[in-house]
Motif scaffolding. Structure first.
Motif, PDB file in Angstrom:
ATOM      1  N   ASP A  76       0.856  -1.187   0.000  1.00 40.63           N
ATOM      2  CA  ASP A  76       0.000   0.000   0.000  1.00 40.63           C
ATOM      3  C   ASP A  76       0.887   1.229   0.000  1.00 40.63           C
ATOM      4  O   ASP A  76       1.893   1.291   0.718  1.00 40.63           O
ATOM      5  N   CYS A  78       0.231   4.962   0.854  1.00 41.55           N
ATOM      6  CA  CYS A  78      -0.840   5.775   1.432  1.00 41.55           C
ATOM      7  C   CYS A  78      -0.240   6.791   2.384  1.00 41.55           C
ATOM      8  O   CYS A  78       0.415   6.425   3.350  1.00 41.55           O
ATOM      9  N   PRO A 179      -3.457   5.160   6.953  1.00 40.85           N
ATOM     10  CA  PRO A 179      -2.489   4.167   6.477  1.00 40.85           C
ATOM     11  C   PRO A 179      -2.346   2.951   7.395  1.00 40.85           C
ATOM     12  O   PRO A 179      -1.755   1.950   6.994  1.00 40.85           O
ATOM     13  N   ASN A 182      -5.602  -0.392   6.596  1.00 40.89           N
ATOM     14  CA  ASN A 182      -5.940  -0.952   5.287  1.00 40.89           C
ATOM     15  C   ASN A 182      -6.640  -2.299   5.493  1.00 40.89           C
ATOM     16  O   ASN A 182      -6.082  -3.193   6.128  1.00 40.89           O
ATOM     17  N   GLN A 189       4.336  -1.738   3.149  1.00 40.99           N
ATOM     18  CA  GLN A 189       3.677  -0.448   3.307  1.00 40.99           C
ATOM     19  C   GLN A 189       4.675   0.683   3.123  1.00 40.99           C
ATOM     20  O   GLN A 189       5.720   0.713   3.776  1.00 40.99           O
ATOM     21  N   THR A 191       4.505   4.657   3.614  1.00 42.68           N
ATOM     22  CA  THR A 191       3.630   5.664   4.199  1.00 42.68           C
ATOM     23  C   THR A 191       4.351   7.000   4.314  1.00 42.68           C
ATOM     24  O   THR A 191       5.456   7.059   4.846  1.00 42.68           O
TER      25      THR A 191
END
Length: 330
Positions: A76, A78, A179, A182, A189, A191
């Motif tokens: 991710d 984010c 964040p 998820n 991740q 972030t």
């Protein structure tokens, strides 16, 4: 809530369990709007503690609907938002560059609150239809290397406070939580955070997990690698402060990465970059953030190799193909 507010107004902090209890109450509509706003305002006036953020995270995770991506390793990208810089949609564009490079992305996002155009705003304006259908999300991940998880579809607490956040129009502790919650529980991740203090907290929280992670913060206040100055990266291997010149990248000005004032302007910038018509500055900042994410997911790569892969994904049209495939499947 009144007793809790008096407690907080005396400059005291909540333990993890109490923070969790309060947020569950907010999601359930237990408190009136004034009480909820007063509670949220506390964390605009002072730093949040690790226990408080952990408790809020526990509450959201308990209340959220999880997504089963069938064991697929995903990343991710984010950011927290809340930096007040109004850049174009860097993390969302970088997500398609990473997907174009063959890495599976489970992108968590929402409408903009403290910024003009969040990831959900821009994707919706481009024809993406939000979904919580697991079959469809897995098909998108398989065919486009990316699926998009619109936060309010998976978390009632996010949905419950959305009108209040929109009315306030400034960052709240919910920015810090996005964040961390998820619903697909990605294995990696990247972030971006808006302060060094929050970078420290995130680094601490991620160290408690098995995630591969990279927490980034530009020292002049951006919740991403802006290339407007030096930036800090925290990973499981340690922390480092990097200057754009260290990666042979240009130093940029704020105006070069501005996101415009409307969703329409943000949409035009977004498509222009994906179609290969971005400026050198826009491309450079996308490539820098994408490279960090690529290396986060594939730590065996060197930074130079990750940057080369990011450049190729954008320049070859692979990122655009990923985007078009996702839209066609929505």
């Amino acid at each position: 809530m009144k007793e809790t507010l008096r407690y907080l107004f005396d400059h005291k902090t909540l333990d993890r369990e109490k923070a969790k209890e309060i947020l569950i109450g907010i999601a359930a509509g237990k408190y009136n709007t004034s009480e909820t706003v007063a509670f949220m305002t506390v964390y605009m006036m002072r730093p949040i503690t690790v226990d408080e953020l952990s408790g809020f995270m526990d509450a959201l995770n308990n209340l959220s609907t999880s997504v089963d991506l069938r064991g697929t390793e995903t990343i991710d990208l984010c950011g927290t938002g809340g930096d007040g810089k109004n850049t174009f949609n860097i993390s969302t564009l970088s997500s398609f560059v990473v997907a174009g490079a063959g890495i599976k992305v489970a992108k968590h996002g929402n409408y903009g609150v403290s910024s003009g155009c969040g990831s959900s705003n821009v994707l919706e304006s481009l024809g993406y239809k939000f979904t919580a259908d697991e079959e469809l999300l897995n098909r998108q991940l398989d065919k486009a290397n990316i699926c998009f998880l619109h936060a309010p579809l998976f978390n009632q607490a996010m949905k419950a406070v959305a009108p209040i956040r929109r009315e306030l129009g400034v960052k709240t502790f919910f920015n810090m939580l996005g964040p961390l919650v998820n619903p697909a529980s990605p294995t990696s991740q990247m972030t971006g955070v808006y302060s060094l203090e929050l970078a420290r907290i995130y680094n601490y929280l991620f160290q408690k997990t098995e995630k591969r992670y990279a927490v980034v913060h530009s020292l002049d206040g951006y919740d991403e690698v802006s290339l407007t100055g030096s930036f800090k990266i925290s990973t499981p291997e340690g922390e480092s402060i990097i200057n754009p010149a260290d990666w042979n990248l240009p130093k940029l000005t704020h105006s070069q990465i501005s996101g415009g004032d409307t969703i329409d302007e943000a949409r035009k910038i977004f498509i222009s970059i994906l179609e290969g018509n971005g400026t050198q500055a826009q491309n450079s900042v996308i490539e820098a953030n994408s490279a960090i994410a690529i290396r986060c997911a594939r730590p065996e790569l060197s930074q130079d190799d990750a940057l080369a892969i990011a450049k190729e994904s954008l320049a070859s049209g692979a990122a655009l193909k990923s985007f078009k495939t996702l839209i066609s499947l929505s």
